[in-house]
Design an enzyme around this catalytic site. Structure first.
Site, mmCIF file in Angstrom:
data_model
loop_
_atom_site.group_PDB
_atom_site.id
_atom_site.type_symbol
_atom_site.label_atom_id
_atom_site.label_comp_id
_atom_site.label_asym_id
_atom_site.label_seq_id
_atom_site.Cartn_x
_atom_site.Cartn_y
_atom_site.Cartn_z
ATOM 1 N N CYS A 176 14.566 52.578 27.085
ATOM 2 C CA CYS A 176 15.647 51.349 27.356
ATOM 3 C C CYS A 176 14.900 50.091 27.345
ATOM 4 C CB CYS A 176 16.152 51.601 28.988
ATOM 5 S SG CYS A 176 17.178 50.190 29.265
ATOM 6 N N HIS A 225 15.014 62.940 32.337
ATOM 7 C CA HIS A 225 14.608 61.473 31.727
ATOM 8 C C HIS A 225 13.684 60.820 32.853
ATOM 9 C CE1 HIS A 225 17.519 60.633 28.224
ATOM 10 N NE2 HIS A 225 17.648 62.091 28.549
ATOM 11 N N ASN A 233 13.148 60.083 27.644
ATOM 12 C CA ASN A 233 12.915 61.217 28.140
ATOM 13 C C ASN A 233 11.393 61.310 28.877
ATOM 14 O OD1 ASN A 233 14.630 61.858 25.680
ATOM 15 N ND2 ASN A 233 15.064 63.220 27.018
ATOM 16 N N ARG A 292 15.752 64.143 18.178
ATOM 17 C CA ARG A 292 17.268 64.128 18.619
ATOM 18 C C ARG A 292 17.572 63.013 19.599
ATOM 19 N NH1 ARG A 292 20.838 63.859 22.618
ATOM 20 N NH2 ARG A 292 19.493 65.552 23.910
ATOM 21 N N ASP A 293 17.348 63.221 20.925
ATOM 22 C CA ASP A 293 17.271 62.449 21.927
ATOM 23 C C ASP A 293 16.903 60.825 21.992
ATOM 24 O OD1 ASP A 293 18.343 61.374 24.302
ATOM 25 O OD2 ASP A 293 17.861 62.926 25.528
ATOM 26 N N HIS A 330 16.447 69.180 31.302
ATOM 27 C CA HIS A 330 16.308 68.099 30.528
ATOM 28 C C HIS A 330 16.309 66.778 31.051
ATOM 29 C CE1 HIS A 330 17.422 65.805 26.618
ATOM 30 N NE2 HIS A 330 17.882 64.984 27.648
HETATM 31 ZN ZN ZN Z 1 18.754 63.083 27.193
#
Ligand code: ZN
Length: 316
Positions: free
Chosen positions: A244, A213, A253, A14-15, A211
């Protein structure tokens, strides 16, 4: 209080994938999810029910959920932005649904064009929908406090606002709240402070997951701080997928492989076979040849004599 086992929730499908330019083919997603589960991953956020116009990478989420729920023992999680997404998630049979509430109202407006009040209304509507289902079909419902450690538009968010959001999500019918460092602004001390503060208003049992990063390299330090506060569920993505492109080496993540290595080295059981987990990178790389995969452990390999954590013996 810390525990001798933790739950790693893999959010790469997902992420990770939603931040990749290329779209992973449905068949490859299915193979990857199956391989992750075979490596011992017990919870996977497999997609998000958002408009395919906004995120074409997530257009096949319904089909992916229907595949993943056939895998025995796997907790299948999805992200939903609203009631409509939750309806699709329920139809597909997802076990867990997460609704993000950006504690930065500016971010919430910019991102999903909704005020806090409007997101809380969605949370109530989703909770009502869940209540109409027979008990055994009700998904676990988490409200995720995103941009909790700071926002790229507003900077630091007033703690009182965050606590109010947490209380309102619980009052709206969420089973629990989670803390998201969406922007990678968190540090170990802010992690501890905010976990304590949020638990102070919702109860420790209603905040069990974070969650995080790794945008500024503090991902694992933040994980450790959260673990020391008694957090037991950690989101991460394989290879730090979705990193990124303008900041090489700064992954998205927390990298699952490094996270599992850290816990297993500490003697904390993740239930994951690290070699089998790292082998799934090949599936991802083959499906997304232009995507960079991060992680120190996969590059360096496991230390000589590495055994991992002993599997905890269940109490009699
Ligand atoms: Zn995230």
């Amino acid at each position: 209080m810390t525990t001798n086992s933790v739950l790693i929730s893999e959010v790469g499908p997902r992420d990770g994938l939603q931040n990749c330019q290329a779209i992973m083919p449905t068949a490859a997603k299915k193979r990857w999810i199956t391989a992750l589960a075979a490596a011992g991953v017990k919870e996977i956020e497999v997609g998000s029910f958002v408009s395919p116009k906004l995120l074409p990478q997530m257009a096949d989420t319904g089909e992916i959920v229907r595949h993943a729920i056939e895998i025995p023992g796997l907790e299948v999680a999805v992200l939903v932005p609203n009631l409509k997404g939750a309806q699709l998630a329920v139809e597909a049979g997802a076990h867990k649904i997460t609704l993000p509430l950006s504690v930065s109202e500016t971010h919430s407006l910019r991102n999903i064009r909704r005020t806090h009040d409007q997101v809380i209304d969605e949370a109530k509507a989703i909770s009502d929908l869940i209540q109409t289902l027979p008990e055994e079909r009700r998904p676990h419902f988490e409200g995720s406090l995103s941009t909790a450690f700071g926002c790229t538009l507003e900077g630091p968010i007033d703690e009182a606002v965050i606590l109010r959001c947490a209380e309102r999500l619980m009052a709206a019918g969420c089973d629990e709240v989670g803390l998201s460092d969406t922007t990678g602004y968190g540090d170990p001390m802010s992690m501890k402070r905010l976990i304590r503060a949020v638990r102070g208003v919702v109860g420790a049992e209603n905040l069990t997951g974070v969650h995080l990063h790794n945008t500024r390299g503090l991902g694992l330090a933040n994980v450790l701080a959260a673990y020391e506060e008694g957090i037991t569920t950690f989101d991460s993505s394989l290879g730090g997928l979705g990193g990124c492109p303008t900041a090489p080496g700064a992954s998205g993540n927390v990298v699952t492989e490094d996270l599992v290595f850290m816990f297993e080295s500490m003697g904390v059981d993740t239930g994951i076979d690290l070699e089998a987990l790292m082998a799934t990178r090949e599936l991802v790389q083959a499906a997304l040849p232009d995507e960079d995969l991060y992680g120190f452990t996969p590059r360096a390999g496991l230390p000589l004599g590495f055994k991992g954590a002993p599997v905890p013996v269940a109490a009699e």
